[in-house]
Design an enzyme around this catalytic site. Structure first.
Site, PDB file in Angstrom:
ATOM      1  N   ILE A 135       0.836  -1.216   0.000  1.00 54.44           N
ATOM      2  CA  ILE A 135       0.000   0.000   0.000  1.00 54.44           C
ATOM      3  C   ILE A 135       0.867   1.260   0.000  1.00 54.44           C
ATOM      4  O   ILE A 135       0.430   2.308  -0.488  1.00 54.44           O
ATOM      5  CB  ILE A 135      -0.977  -0.025   1.199  1.00 54.44           C
ATOM      6  CG1 ILE A 135      -2.134   0.966   0.943  1.00 54.44           C
ATOM      7  CG2 ILE A 135      -0.277   0.248   2.526  1.00 54.44           C
ATOM      8  CD1 ILE A 135      -3.327   0.778   1.840  1.00 54.44           C
ATOM      9  N   ASN A 150      -3.142   1.790  15.401  1.00 53.26           N
ATOM     10  CA  ASN A 150      -3.682   1.429  16.712  1.00 53.26           C
ATOM     11  C   ASN A 150      -4.076   2.735  17.386  1.00 53.26           C
ATOM     12  O   ASN A 150      -3.783   3.819  16.890  1.00 53.26           O
ATOM     13  CB  ASN A 150      -2.663   0.638  17.542  1.00 53.26           C
ATOM     14  CG  ASN A 150      -1.400   1.423  17.784  1.00 53.26           C
ATOM     15  OD1 ASN A 150      -1.429   2.519  18.339  1.00 53.26           O
ATOM     16  ND2 ASN A 150      -0.283   0.889  17.324  1.00 53.26           N
ATOM     17  N   GLY A 155       3.467  -3.928  10.639  1.00 57.34           N
ATOM     18  CA  GLY A 155       2.577  -4.109   9.481  1.00 57.34           C
ATOM     19  C   GLY A 155       2.421  -2.859   8.623  1.00 57.34           C
ATOM     20  O   GLY A 155       3.382  -2.166   8.303  1.00 57.34           O
ATOM     21  N   ASP A 197       1.041  -0.071   9.431  1.00 55.91           N
ATOM     22  CA  ASP A 197       1.376   1.125  10.235  1.00 55.91           C
ATOM     23  C   ASP A 197       2.875   1.406  10.152  1.00 55.91           C
ATOM     24  O   ASP A 197       3.315   2.523   9.856  1.00 55.91           O
ATOM     25  CB  ASP A 197       0.960   0.833  11.682  1.00 55.91           C
ATOM     26  CG  ASP A 197       0.717   2.093  12.503  1.00 55.91           C
ATOM     27  OD1 ASP A 197       0.443   1.953  13.694  1.00 55.91           O
ATOM     28  OD2 ASP A 197       0.816   3.202  11.946  1.00 55.91           O
ATOM     29  N   SER A 247      -7.401  -5.108  10.163  1.00 58.82           N
ATOM     30  CA  SER A 247      -7.574  -6.085  11.263  1.00 58.82           C
ATOM     31  C   SER A 247      -7.170  -7.512  10.917  1.00 58.82           C
ATOM     32  O   SER A 247      -7.264  -8.391  11.787  1.00 58.82           O
ATOM     33  CB  SER A 247      -9.036  -6.106  11.779  1.00 58.82           C
ATOM     34  OG  SER A 247      -9.302  -4.935  12.526  1.00 58.82           O
ATOM     35  N   THR A 248      -6.727  -7.775   9.691  1.00 65.20           N
ATOM     36  CA  THR A 248      -6.441  -9.183   9.302  1.00 65.20           C
ATOM     37  C   THR A 248      -5.000  -9.591   9.575  1.00 65.20           C
ATOM     38  O   THR A 248      -4.597 -10.716   9.270  1.00 65.20           O
ATOM     39  CB  THR A 248      -6.715  -9.394   7.802  1.00 65.20           C
ATOM     40  OG1 THR A 248      -5.809  -8.556   7.046  1.00 65.20           O
ATOM     41  CG2 THR A 248      -8.149  -9.057   7.441  1.00 65.20           C
ATOM     42  N   GLY A 249      -4.223  -8.719  10.146  1.00 63.99           N
ATOM     43  CA  GLY A 249      -2.828  -9.089  10.466  1.00 63.99           C
ATOM     44  C   GLY A 249      -2.686  -9.303  11.965  1.00 63.99           C
ATOM     45  O   GLY A 249      -3.243 -10.245  12.530  1.00 63.99           O
ATOM     46  N   TYR A 295      -4.186  -8.087  14.278  1.00 61.25           N
ATOM     47  CA  TYR A 295      -5.471  -8.123  15.005  1.00 61.25           C
ATOM     48  C   TYR A 295      -6.292  -9.378  14.715  1.00 61.25           C
ATOM     49  O   TYR A 295      -7.405  -9.537  15.209  1.00 61.25           O
ATOM     50  CB  TYR A 295      -6.276  -6.844  14.730  1.00 61.25           C
ATOM     51  CG  TYR A 295      -5.767  -5.614  15.471  1.00 61.25           C
ATOM     52  CD1 TYR A 295      -4.664  -5.706  16.338  1.00 61.25           C
ATOM     53  CD2 TYR A 295      -6.351  -4.377  15.318  1.00 61.25           C
ATOM     54  CE1 TYR A 295      -4.187  -4.596  17.002  1.00 61.25           C
ATOM     55  CE2 TYR A 295      -5.879  -3.241  15.986  1.00 61.25           C
ATOM     56  CZ  TYR A 295      -4.794  -3.376  16.845  1.00 61.25           C
ATOM     57  OH  TYR A 295      -4.311  -2.265  17.520  1.00 61.25           O
TER      58      TYR A 295
HETATM   59  N1  APR Z   1       0.759  -3.051   2.251  1.00 60.50           N
HETATM   60  C1  APR Z   1      -0.470  -3.646   2.223  1.00 60.50           C
HETATM   61  N2  APR Z   1      -0.878  -4.536   3.143  1.00 60.50           N
HETATM   62  C2  APR Z   1      -0.011  -4.849   4.136  1.00 60.50           C
HETATM   63  C3  APR Z   1       1.275  -4.266   4.249  1.00 60.50           C
HETATM   64  C4  APR Z   1       1.640  -3.326   3.241  1.00 60.50           C
HETATM   65  N3  APR Z   1       2.843  -2.720   3.249  1.00 60.50           N
HETATM   66  N4  APR Z   1       1.882  -4.774   5.363  1.00 60.50           N
HETATM   67  C5  APR Z   1       1.019  -5.646   5.907  1.00 60.50           C
HETATM   68  N5  APR Z   1      -0.118  -5.708   5.184  1.00 60.50           N
HETATM   69  C6  APR Z   1      -1.318  -6.521   5.401  1.00 60.50           C
HETATM   70  C7  APR Z   1      -1.189  -7.693   6.329  1.00 60.50           C
HETATM   71  O1  APR Z   1      -0.721  -8.826   5.625  1.00 60.50           O
HETATM   72  C8  APR Z   1      -2.638  -7.864   6.782  1.00 60.50           C
HETATM   73  O2  APR Z   1      -3.359  -8.623   5.830  1.00 60.50           O
HETATM   74  O3  APR Z   1      -2.264  -5.655   6.022  1.00 60.50           O
HETATM   75  C9  APR Z   1      -3.196  -6.438   6.765  1.00 60.50           C
HETATM   76  C10 APR Z   1      -3.360  -5.791   8.143  1.00 60.50           C
HETATM   77  O4  APR Z   1      -2.282  -6.196   8.963  1.00 60.50           O
HETATM   78  P1  APR Z   1      -1.654  -5.235  10.105  1.00 60.50           P
HETATM   79  O5  APR Z   1      -0.844  -4.194   9.460  1.00 60.50           O
HETATM   80  O6  APR Z   1      -1.037  -6.140  11.118  1.00 60.50           O
HETATM   81  O7  APR Z   1      -2.910  -4.477  10.729  1.00 60.50           O
HETATM   82  P2  APR Z   1      -3.996  -4.982  11.776  1.00 60.50           P
HETATM   83  O8  APR Z   1      -4.245  -6.444  11.701  1.00 60.50           O
HETATM   84  O9  APR Z   1      -5.149  -4.030  11.598  1.00 60.50           O
HETATM   85  O10 APR Z   1      -3.297  -4.717  13.197  1.00 60.50           O
HETATM   86  C11 APR Z   1      -3.067  -3.379  13.587  1.00 60.50           C
HETATM   87  O11 APR Z   1      -0.776  -3.837  14.090  1.00 60.50           O
HETATM   88  O12 APR Z   1       0.911  -2.743  13.030  1.00 60.50           O
HETATM   89  C12 APR Z   1       0.169  -2.772  14.175  1.00 60.50           C
HETATM   90  O13 APR Z   1       0.158  -0.509  14.926  1.00 60.50           O
HETATM   91  C13 APR Z   1      -0.640  -1.508  14.339  1.00 60.50           C
HETATM   92  O14 APR Z   1      -1.329  -2.098  16.547  1.00 60.50           O
HETATM   93  C14 APR Z   1      -1.761  -2.010  15.207  1.00 60.50           C
HETATM   94  C15 APR Z   1      -2.015  -3.400  14.658  1.00 60.50           C
END
Ligand code: APR
Length: 175
Positions: free
Chosen positions: A15, A28, A36, A38, A126-128, A130
């Site tokens: 992204i 968060n 991830g 963020d 939320s799929t990573g 979370y």
């Molecule tokens: N581009 C697109 N998608 C990504 C990228 C990227 N660079 N990096 C990770 N992802 C995907 C992951 O594979 C997952 O499918 O984004 C999705 C969301 O994953 P996370 O980033 O872990 O977000 P989430 O599950 O919402 O958890 C949020 O994780 O990073 C911390 O600070 C954040 O505490 C918060 C939590």
């Protein structure tokens, strides 16, 4: 201006490489970064994003950004005008938090409308970390976008891996 149902497009990729008016961050509630999406957004976007997040914490969000809410900052060095930070719900077996995940999409689109953004890139919120099951998250995300009253013309889901891409493609095909 008439409200439209946004075109929903899917991209397999990172992204932080997207060109869009706004890029949505899976943040968060602290708004002070993480891993991830963020971590990638802050790393690639640069320190201005965190500076604006800190200012938001010092002004409107003393207790942090609530789950399901959304707020915008600069996009720094990313190929976008804005980052829209939203806090997804942590998946729970005991409690149905679907409405909060839908809210992330609805509120992010509301902020996009306030900014006049026409193209918005979303990750699979939320799929990573979370833990939300991908297929269910795709269902909630696509439904929330389809139900949104918005002036955004394109919602682009940017999926980081094949499993995510397939889940979203299947959801779009079947609904
Ligand atoms: N581009 C697109 N998608 C990504 C990228 C990227 N660079 N990096 C990770 N992802 C995907 C992951 O594979 C997952 O499918 O984004 C999705 C969301 O994953 P996370 O980033 O872990 O977000 P989430 O599950 O919402 O958890 C949020 O994780 O990073 C911390 O600070 C954040 O505490 C918060 C939590």
């Amino acid at each position: 201006m008439t409200q439209v149902v946004p075109d929903i497009t899917l991209v397999r990729g990172d992204i932080t490489e997207q060109h869009a008016d706004a890029i949505v961050n899976a943040a968060n509630s602290s708004l002070l970064g993480g891993g991830g999406v963020d971590g990638a957004i802050h790393r690639r976007g640069g320190p201005e994003i965190l500076a604006e997040c800190r200012a938001l914490r010092a002004s409107h969000y003393g207790k942090g950004l609530p789950t399901g809410a959304a707020v915008a900052t600069t996009a720094g060095r990313l190929h976008a005008a804005h980052v829209i930070h939203t806090v997804g719900p942590v998946w729970s077996r005991e409690e149905d938090r679907s409405a909060l995940l839908a809210s992330c999409h609805r509120e992010a689109l509301k902020v996009a409308d306030q900014l006049g953004a026409r193209t918005v890139a979303f990750p699979a919120i939320s799929t990573g970390a979370y833990g939300w099951p991908m297929a269910d998250a795709a269902r909630i995300a696509v439904e929330a976008v389809r139900d949104a009253n918005t002036h955004v013309e394109e919602v682009r889901f940017v999926l980081f891996d094949e499993e995510a891409y397939r889940a979203f493609a299947e959801r779009i095909r079947s609904s």
